[in-house]
Design an enzyme around this catalytic site. Structure first.
Site, mmCIF file in Angstrom:
data_model
loop_
_atom_site.group_PDB
_atom_site.id
_atom_site.type_symbol
_atom_site.label_atom_id
_atom_site.label_comp_id
_atom_site.label_asym_id
_atom_site.label_seq_id
_atom_site.Cartn_x
_atom_site.Cartn_y
_atom_site.Cartn_z
ATOM 1 N N PHE A 159 0.808 -1.235 0.000
ATOM 2 C CA PHE A 159 0.000 0.000 0.000
ATOM 3 C C PHE A 159 0.830 1.268 0.000
ATOM 4 O O PHE A 159 0.319 2.341 -0.308
ATOM 5 C CB PHE A 159 -0.945 0.005 1.221
ATOM 6 C CG PHE A 159 -0.264 0.398 2.512
ATOM 7 C CD1 PHE A 159 -0.008 1.739 2.798
ATOM 8 C CD2 PHE A 159 0.130 -0.549 3.444
ATOM 9 C CE1 PHE A 159 0.629 2.112 3.979
ATOM 10 C CE2 PHE A 159 0.773 -0.193 4.617
ATOM 11 C CZ PHE A 159 1.019 1.151 4.882
ATOM 12 N N LYS A 183 -0.992 -7.345 -9.219
ATOM 13 C CA LYS A 183 -1.979 -7.463 -8.129
ATOM 14 C C LYS A 183 -1.642 -6.347 -7.138
ATOM 15 O O LYS A 183 -0.803 -6.513 -6.260
ATOM 16 C CB LYS A 183 -1.866 -8.845 -7.476
ATOM 17 C CG LYS A 183 -3.148 -9.352 -6.848
ATOM 18 C CD LYS A 183 -3.730 -8.460 -5.780
ATOM 19 C CE LYS A 183 -3.011 -8.542 -4.457
ATOM 20 N NZ LYS A 183 -3.491 -7.517 -3.483
ATOM 21 N N GLU A 186 -4.941 -4.009 -2.009
ATOM 22 C CA GLU A 186 -6.391 -3.733 -1.978
ATOM 23 C C GLU A 186 -6.683 -2.429 -1.237
ATOM 24 O O GLU A 186 -7.779 -1.888 -1.339
ATOM 25 C CB GLU A 186 -7.146 -4.911 -1.341
ATOM 26 C CG GLU A 186 -6.811 -5.227 0.109
ATOM 27 C CD GLU A 186 -5.576 -6.110 0.269
ATOM 28 O OE1 GLU A 186 -4.604 -5.941 -0.483
ATOM 29 O OE2 GLU A 186 -5.593 -6.959 1.178
ATOM 30 N N SER A 236 5.107 -7.008 3.471
ATOM 31 C CA SER A 236 5.639 -7.356 4.793
ATOM 32 C C SER A 236 6.434 -8.666 4.725
ATOM 33 O O SER A 236 6.216 -9.497 3.827
ATOM 34 C CB SER A 236 4.475 -7.518 5.772
ATOM 35 O OG SER A 236 3.636 -8.570 5.323
ATOM 36 N N CYS A 291 9.662 1.503 3.513
ATOM 37 C CA CYS A 291 10.511 0.393 3.957
ATOM 38 C C CYS A 291 11.931 0.889 4.186
ATOM 39 O O CYS A 291 12.743 0.186 4.769
ATOM 40 C CB CYS A 291 10.504 -0.725 2.937
ATOM 41 S SG CYS A 291 11.235 -0.224 1.395
ATOM 42 N N GLU A 385 8.726 -4.140 13.262
ATOM 43 C CA GLU A 385 8.472 -3.035 12.334
ATOM 44 C C GLU A 385 7.199 -2.307 12.775
ATOM 45 O O GLU A 385 6.124 -2.904 12.790
ATOM 46 C CB GLU A 385 8.296 -3.568 10.905
ATOM 47 C CG GLU A 385 8.146 -2.456 9.895
ATOM 48 C CD GLU A 385 8.027 -2.960 8.460
ATOM 49 O OE1 GLU A 385 7.397 -4.004 8.232
ATOM 50 O OE2 GLU A 385 8.571 -2.277 7.570
HETATM 51 P P1 NAD Z 1 1.339 -6.690 3.101
HETATM 52 O O1 NAD Z 1 2.369 -7.743 3.184
HETATM 53 O O2 NAD Z 1 0.241 -6.695 4.089
HETATM 54 O O3 NAD Z 1 0.631 -6.727 1.659
HETATM 55 C C1 NAD Z 1 1.395 -6.797 0.479
HETATM 56 C C2 NAD Z 1 0.592 -7.542 -0.581
HETATM 57 O O4 NAD Z 1 0.339 -8.878 -0.131
HETATM 58 C C3 NAD Z 1 -0.753 -6.909 -0.869
HETATM 59 O O5 NAD Z 1 -0.950 -6.895 -2.265
HETATM 60 C C4 NAD Z 1 -1.741 -7.815 -0.143
HETATM 61 O O6 NAD Z 1 -2.975 -7.909 -0.809
HETATM 62 C C5 NAD Z 1 -1.062 -9.160 -0.152
HETATM 63 N N1 NAD Z 1 -1.357 -9.964 1.047
HETATM 64 C C6 NAD Z 1 -1.641 -9.511 2.298
HETATM 65 N N2 NAD Z 1 -1.794 -10.555 3.147
HETATM 66 C C7 NAD Z 1 -1.608 -11.683 2.418
HETATM 67 C C8 NAD Z 1 -1.612 -13.070 2.743
HETATM 68 N N3 NAD Z 1 -1.864 -13.508 3.977
HETATM 69 N N4 NAD Z 1 -1.364 -13.950 1.751
HETATM 70 C C9 NAD Z 1 -1.112 -13.531 0.499
HETATM 71 N N5 NAD Z 1 -1.085 -12.225 0.142
HETATM 72 C C10 NAD Z 1 -1.328 -11.306 1.087
HETATM 73 O O7 NAD Z 1 2.118 -5.287 3.106
HETATM 74 P P2 NAD Z 1 1.507 -3.826 3.190
HETATM 75 O O8 NAD Z 1 0.960 -3.613 4.558
HETATM 76 O O9 NAD Z 1 0.645 -3.559 2.023
HETATM 77 O O10 NAD Z 1 2.828 -2.947 2.985
HETATM 78 C C11 NAD Z 1 3.676 -2.580 4.048
HETATM 79 C C12 NAD Z 1 4.831 -3.534 4.170
HETATM 80 O O11 NAD Z 1 5.561 -3.580 2.938
HETATM 81 C C13 NAD Z 1 5.849 -3.108 5.207
HETATM 82 O O12 NAD Z 1 6.262 -4.251 5.905
HETATM 83 C C14 NAD Z 1 6.984 -2.531 4.394
HETATM 84 O O13 NAD Z 1 8.252 -2.568 5.009
HETATM 85 C C15 NAD Z 1 6.951 -3.428 3.198
HETATM 86 N N6 NAD Z 1 7.619 -2.843 2.051
HETATM 87 C C16 NAD Z 1 8.834 -3.346 1.716
HETATM 88 C C17 NAD Z 1 9.533 -2.804 0.673
HETATM 89 C C18 NAD Z 1 10.897 -3.328 0.318
HETATM 90 O O14 NAD Z 1 11.422 -2.895 -0.683
HETATM 91 N N7 NAD Z 1 11.486 -4.220 1.082
HETATM 92 C C19 NAD Z 1 8.981 -1.751 -0.065
HETATM 93 C C20 NAD Z 1 7.715 -1.278 0.281
HETATM 94 C C21 NAD Z 1 7.039 -1.837 1.366
#
Ligand code: NAD
Length: 494
Positions: A159, A183, A186, A236, A291, A385
């Site tokens: 997000f 994808k 959401e 994450s 991140c 985090e």
């Molecule tokens: P998230 O992991 O909750 O969601 C990421 C994606 O995974 C979304 O598209 C979501 O729909 C999907 N998703 C969520 N739960 C799922 C599950 N149980 N099974 C399968 N798919 C699932 O992350 P977020 O809250 O959208 O974003 C924030 C996180 O992203 C933070 O931890 C941040 O550090 C990380 N991030 C990392 C980087 C990097 O380069 N390392 C860059 C940007 C963000």
């Protein structure tokens, strides 16, 4: 039908999938609200697409693949030259959309779109840097290496950068000949629809980029789909592990970037004004939802004069003007509970962002920038985090003690040191356990052509997601050996 049109009662109609060049209804049985974090209002609804929707997107991508992959790369990148211009031309509107669905302030939204343009510029240079290799390996016998697209690939995004993170993968993967299923998160599905529209306007053939909206079930369908050859994931660590494991179990190449806990080591000789400004910008930019945001300051020795400046800068920041809201009510509650727990355990809250109300936006999900001193490495807030505008300060007697705390973190995205000593800077650069390291830079994001990617539990898989490091991930190499020498006695070992 476009992705975004005016309609009541929500500002935007229900979000649609984008398949074979058209915005289409999903077969989803369930929708989620899309919320503007600044005031809590519902601005749209997003479908939780099923495996059937993923099937449709894969079919469209498969159909487009031979034509797109068969096109010379110099022709393919022409789309991205035009797309870059469109990103720049539409920056105000794209940035406003990022602000509306994600909450970050407009200048941060613009910075995000500018970064998307830079990423696209790199993709435009791919013909210059992906030329193959050729060598006469024995008399009259030649070996050459050529790069081929992986095929139909998927990109799953988080997000926090609704415009930029999709553009980490779309330009490079597609310029290298792949067809993609995106994808998006959401929580922020609107920007991706505009990206698709601009790419269509730039001349991208139908089916080369497809978008399937949804959540967990949609991602699982992507991981399991036999027609998808490769997956990139950004999000994450918890989900990165799931996607890496499930995609790999299904024999796909997977690059999964996870969460972070980034340490800034502040030495007593650091330049006070630059350091305090940089540290605060790192922890508070995009409301700490980057991140690459610093969330732990390792204050080495006598650094009170720097901390005092940080306090004064943070006190001058106005949420709603200098800092946007966090993504959701749940995120606000989670972040505030970390602060309360640390305080209960004896940490000293120097500036408290809890219960912040922005006048006129009382339903917004605001957390004010927060500084907490005398945190110990054992506290949860120092280890997990938090993903909000919160900086914890841990005191250390020397640089080794600071590095020791950094090493205990399971993550390894970024680390930085603030110092005027070249020797100390080099020591931290060599010894920090992180993929991206800065000296006097609070957010050490490598700019193109350098790749983006962390270490440890911040990244699973080989390669980086952007820059040169991504070329290997988005292509497969073919090794060709040829002999046109008619001499019978000469073979490939001659
Ligand atoms: P998230 O992991 O909750 O969601 C990421 C994606 O995974 C979304 O598209 C979501 O729909 C999907 N998703 C969520 N739960 C799922 C599950 N149980 N099974 C399968 N798919 C699932 O992350 P977020 O809250 O959208 O974003 C924030 C996180 O992203 C933070 O931890 C941040 O550090 C990380 N991030 C990392 C980087 C990097 O380069 N390392 C860059 C940007 C963000």
């Amino acid at each position: 039908m476009t992705a975004i049109e005016q309609s009541a009662p929500a500002k935007y109609p229900d979000v649609r999938n984008y398949i074979a060049g058209n915005f289409v209804e999903s077969s989803a049985a369930e929708h989620l609200d899309v919320t503007n974090p600044a005031d809590g209002s519902v601005i749209s609804r997003v479908p939780l697409s099923s495996g059937t929707d993923v099937d449709r997107a894969v079919e469209a991508a498969k159909k487009a693949l031979p034509g797109w992959a068969g096109m010379p790369i110099k022709e393919r990148v022409q789309v991205f030259f035009r797309y870059k211009t469109l990103l720049e031309k539409n920056i105000e509107e794209l940035a406003a959309l990022v602000t509306e669905e994600n909450g970050k302030i407009l200048s941060e939204g613009k910075a995000e779109v500018l970064k998307s343009a830079e990423l696209t510029e790199f993709a435009c240079s791919l013909p210059q840097i992906t030329a193959g290799e050729v060598l006469e390996v024995s008399r009259g016998v030649e070996c050459r290496v050529e790069r081929y697209p992986v095929g139909v690939v998927a990109s799953i995004t988080p997000f926090n950068f609704p415009n930029m993170v999709p553009n980490w993968t779309i330009p490079n993967a597609i310029a290298l000949g792949n067809c993609m299923i995106l994808k998006p998160s959401e929580q922020v599905p609107l920007s991706s629809g505009r990206i698709a529209e601009l790419l269509r306007e730039a001349g991208l053939p139908d089916g080369v980029l497809n978008i399937v909206h949804g959540g967990q079930a949609t991602v699982e369908a992507i991981c399991d789909h036999p027609g998808i050859e490769g997956i990139s994931f950004v999000g994450s660590t918890k989900v990165a592990k799931i996607v890496f494991r499930r995609g790999s179990m299904n024999y796909k190449r997977v690059l999964a970037l996870g969460g972070a806990k980034n340490h800034l080591i502040v030495m007593p000789d650091a330049e006070p004004e630059m350091t305090s400004g940089n540290v605060v910008a790192s922890m508070s930019g995009c409301a700490g939802q980057r991140c690459m945001a610093a969330s732990v300051m390792m204050a080495v020795g006598k650094t009170d004069h720097i901390i005092e400046r940080m306090v004064s800068i943070v006190r001058g920041m106005v949420p709603g003007t200098h800092i946007g809201p966090v993504i959701s009510r749940a995120a606000k509650e989670r972040i505030e509970s970390y602060i309360t727990e640390a305080e209960t355990m004896g940490a000293k809250v120097l500036v408290d962002g809890r219960n912040y109300r922005v006048p006129g936006k009382e339903n917004g999900f605001y957390v004010g920038p927060t500084l907490i001193d005398h945190v110990t490495p054992e506290m949860r807030i120092a280890q997990e985090e938090v993903f909000g505008p919160v900086m914890v300060i841990i005191r250390a007697k020397d640089v080794d003690e600071a590095l020791h705390v950094q090493h205990r973190s399971p993550y390894g995205n970024a680390a930085a040191v603030f110092t005027e000593s070249g020797g100390t800077a080099r020591y931290v650069m060599e010894n920090a356990s992180a993929g991206m390291v800065g000296v006097n830079v609070g957010v050490p994001v490598p700019r193109e052509p350098f790749g983006f990617g962390g270490w440890n539990e911040s990244k699973f898989g080989v390669g980086d997601i952007t820059g040169r490091g991504s070329i290997e991930f988005w292509t497969k190499s073919k090794k060709m050996t040829t002999k046109w020498n008619k001499e019978a006695g000469v073979n490939w070992m001659s």
